[in-house]
Design a protein around this motif. Sequence first.
Motif, mmCIF file in Angstrom:
data_model
loop_
_atom_site.group_PDB
_atom_site.id
_atom_site.type_symbol
_atom_site.label_atom_id
_atom_site.label_comp_id
_atom_site.label_asym_id
_atom_site.label_seq_id
_atom_site.Cartn_x
_atom_site.Cartn_y
_atom_site.Cartn_z
ATOM 1 N N GLY A 258 0.819 -1.200 0.000
ATOM 2 C CA GLY A 258 0.000 0.000 0.000
ATOM 3 C C GLY A 258 0.855 1.253 0.000
ATOM 4 O O GLY A 258 1.975 1.268 0.519
ATOM 5 N N TYR B 126 2.209 4.610 1.217
ATOM 6 C CA TYR B 126 2.375 5.344 2.466
ATOM 7 C C TYR B 126 3.146 6.614 2.131
ATOM 8 O O TYR B 126 4.324 6.563 1.790
ATOM 9 C CB TYR B 126 3.111 4.509 3.509
ATOM 10 C CG TYR B 126 3.308 5.220 4.840
ATOM 11 C CD1 TYR B 126 2.485 6.273 5.223
ATOM 12 C CD2 TYR B 126 4.313 4.830 5.710
ATOM 13 C CE1 TYR B 126 2.658 6.916 6.429
ATOM 14 C CE2 TYR B 126 4.496 5.472 6.921
ATOM 15 C CZ TYR B 126 3.675 6.519 7.271
ATOM 16 O OH TYR B 126 3.851 7.171 8.465
ATOM 17 N N ARG C 33 4.039 10.629 3.315
ATOM 18 C CA ARG C 33 4.045 11.689 4.324
ATOM 19 C C ARG C 33 4.095 13.036 3.619
ATOM 20 O O ARG C 33 4.921 13.246 2.730
ATOM 21 C CB ARG C 33 5.237 11.541 5.270
ATOM 22 C CG ARG C 33 5.166 10.282 6.124
ATOM 23 C CD ARG C 33 6.268 10.223 7.142
ATOM 24 N NE ARG C 33 7.584 10.170 6.514
ATOM 25 C CZ ARG C 33 8.715 9.988 7.193
ATOM 26 N NH1 ARG C 33 8.678 9.857 8.512
ATOM 27 N NH2 ARG C 33 9.868 9.937 6.566
ATOM 28 N N ASN D 127 -5.078 3.725 -2.882
ATOM 29 C CA ASN D 127 -5.551 3.017 -1.691
ATOM 30 C C ASN D 127 -4.372 2.857 -0.743
ATOM 31 O O ASN D 127 -3.608 1.906 -0.827
ATOM 32 C CB ASN D 127 -6.121 1.659 -2.078
ATOM 33 C CG ASN D 127 -6.709 0.944 -0.875
ATOM 34 O OD1 ASN D 127 -6.963 1.562 0.151
ATOM 35 N ND2 ASN D 127 -6.922 -0.344 -0.993
ATOM 36 N N GLY D 128 -4.202 3.807 0.141
ATOM 37 C CA GLY D 128 -3.085 3.741 1.065
ATOM 38 C C GLY D 128 -3.254 4.748 2.176
ATOM 39 O O GLY D 128 -4.327 5.321 2.390
ATOM 40 N N ARG D 129 -2.173 4.973 2.896
ATOM 41 C CA ARG D 129 -2.187 5.891 4.030
ATOM 42 C C ARG D 129 -1.472 7.171 3.645
ATOM 43 O O ARG D 129 -0.328 7.138 3.158
ATOM 44 C CB ARG D 129 -1.497 5.257 5.233
ATOM 45 C CG ARG D 129 -1.476 6.173 6.458
ATOM 46 C CD ARG D 129 -0.693 5.543 7.595
ATOM 47 N NE ARG D 129 -0.638 6.445 8.738
ATOM 48 C CZ ARG D 129 0.088 6.218 9.826
ATOM 49 N NH1 ARG D 129 0.804 5.108 9.909
ATOM 50 N NH2 ARG D 129 0.104 7.085 10.824
ATOM 51 N N LEU D 130 -2.140 8.292 3.874
ATOM 52 C CA LEU D 130 -1.584 9.607 3.584
ATOM 53 C C LEU D 130 -1.519 10.379 4.896
ATOM 54 O O LEU D 130 -2.557 10.713 5.481
ATOM 55 C CB LEU D 130 -2.449 10.352 2.562
ATOM 56 C CG LEU D 130 -2.714 9.614 1.249
ATOM 57 C CD1 LEU D 130 -3.676 10.406 0.372
ATOM 58 C CD2 LEU D 130 -1.423 9.342 0.506
ATOM 59 N N ASN D 131 -0.316 10.624 5.363
ATOM 60 C CA ASN D 131 -0.101 11.318 6.633
ATOM 61 C C ASN D 131 0.257 12.766 6.333
ATOM 62 O O ASN D 131 1.338 13.055 5.822
ATOM 63 C CB ASN D 131 1.017 10.637 7.422
ATOM 64 C CG ASN D 131 1.181 11.232 8.807
ATOM 65 O OD1 ASN D 131 0.345 12.009 9.249
ATOM 66 N ND2 ASN D 131 2.252 10.869 9.483
ATOM 67 N N GLU E 197 -10.637 11.544 8.456
ATOM 68 C CA GLU E 197 -9.208 11.827 8.458
ATOM 69 C C GLU E 197 -8.879 12.925 9.470
ATOM 70 O O GLU E 197 -7.888 12.827 10.203
ATOM 71 C CB GLU E 197 -8.761 12.255 7.060
ATOM 72 C CG GLU E 197 -8.802 11.135 6.033
ATOM 73 C CD GLU E 197 -8.448 11.633 4.642
ATOM 74 O OE1 GLU E 197 -8.252 12.868 4.483
ATOM 75 O OE2 GLU E 197 -8.347 10.812 3.714
ATOM 76 N N ARG F 287 -9.203 11.536 13.139
ATOM 77 C CA ARG F 287 -8.087 10.676 13.551
ATOM 78 C C ARG F 287 -6.793 11.465 13.712
ATOM 79 O O ARG F 287 -5.941 11.107 14.534
ATOM 80 C CB ARG F 287 -7.914 9.564 12.524
ATOM 81 C CG ARG F 287 -9.108 8.604 12.496
ATOM 82 C CD ARG F 287 -8.962 7.531 11.443
ATOM 83 N NE ARG F 287 -10.085 6.597 11.480
ATOM 84 C CZ ARG F 287 -10.259 5.599 10.618
ATOM 85 N NH1 ARG F 287 -9.368 5.418 9.644
ATOM 86 N NH2 ARG F 287 -11.298 4.799 10.726
#
Length: 396
Positions: free
Chosen positions: A65, A67, A69, A234-238, A261, A264
């Motif tokens: 996935g 990721y 930042r 489809n992943g994590r975006l910080n 989002e 959290r």
Amino acid sequence: EMIKKKAVSHPIFTRALRVMGGPIHEAYLRGNLVDIGRNNLDGRQARKLVTPEGFPNSYVRGASGLYLRLGAHVESADGSAPSNSTASQSAAAVKGTHLHVIAEPVIPDGGTAFGGPVTLRVIENEGQCREFVKTIPEDGSRADWGPILLHNRSVSTVKKQQAASGITDTSTSTATGGSAAADSAGAGTAVNNSTTAFSKDLLHKGGFQALELIRITNITPLLWVRLDPHGLYNGRLNIMQQDACYAEQLFHDGDAIGQVEAVRALAERPLKIQGTPKITNVHDVPISELPVRVLGDCLRGSVALHSDLPHNPAIRSQAALAIAQWQNNKAPESRHVVGGTSWLGLDLLMQYFKERYYCNGNVLPVNFRRIVLHKHIAGGASGGDTTSDGGYQYLD
């Protein structure tokens, strides 16, 4: 199961999976796909496939996935930003306020490097929304997506911050360049004042909502930044941005995913590495408490500005979980600590519980239903005089 029963061959299955996934999810299907057993051979190279990991490997493997930042920083040419950095000097060369966005993919060992176009949405003060198409480097390197010129006025000003924190013009120099002892004394004053700034119902005595308070800490035109708002990756975006930006996103953005989002992200605030304003409190409320108080207003049904209605119950349930997470992160070292704001998150949850499930000393059942009664109209259709307006009465 279809492959095991020989209902379809492995090449046909993988091709069908690629067609159904489309070009957007093509990156997920690179590399080794599903293998149905340890003894299956790759027909192209006559060798065993990799060890089975599930269906399919590229979808379920955590390293597959995206990721990413993302850091968003606003620098203005009026001297409010540090002038010793190269970016600040370049911003000062062109009059205006600039947004600098730095994107850095995180690729774990054995992971897949994702790259391609992505949408960057920038929401400014006074309702301006702009979208930019940026590119994520396929080699996993860091990308600089700026500077972006911001056109609107700032949400707040330094003078408003000083007025809200009780700093006068004569004490500005002391507040900005004082000693460490003065800073600690100011922080102590803020904590002491916070105990009297709210009523027993945890409502601000001055009538301020948490969103109004946290807005004062934002002296930039930027409301919030979102990356990939359409959900193509489809992943994590910080995203690293101000607490006020996430508060604006929670109460302004009509997208439920964007609200979750923001919820959290606020659960983790304030972070130790993020920049802090020069003031320690806003209207007698410490700045460090504002994120959880924003979550508390969301949970208790404060009006969301995008719809003039409280948030959806699903969002409010996420806010309750976020408050619990915030309390776990900021809890005292001992459970015997009492007084002050040591258990602020727990107090907000208990206050919501009392408002919704506590009545006249009794705890209401979980499956409690509101009773709606139609007011009686004397005379009714006969045309006689009425004793009521025919409205509805709600009994809790």
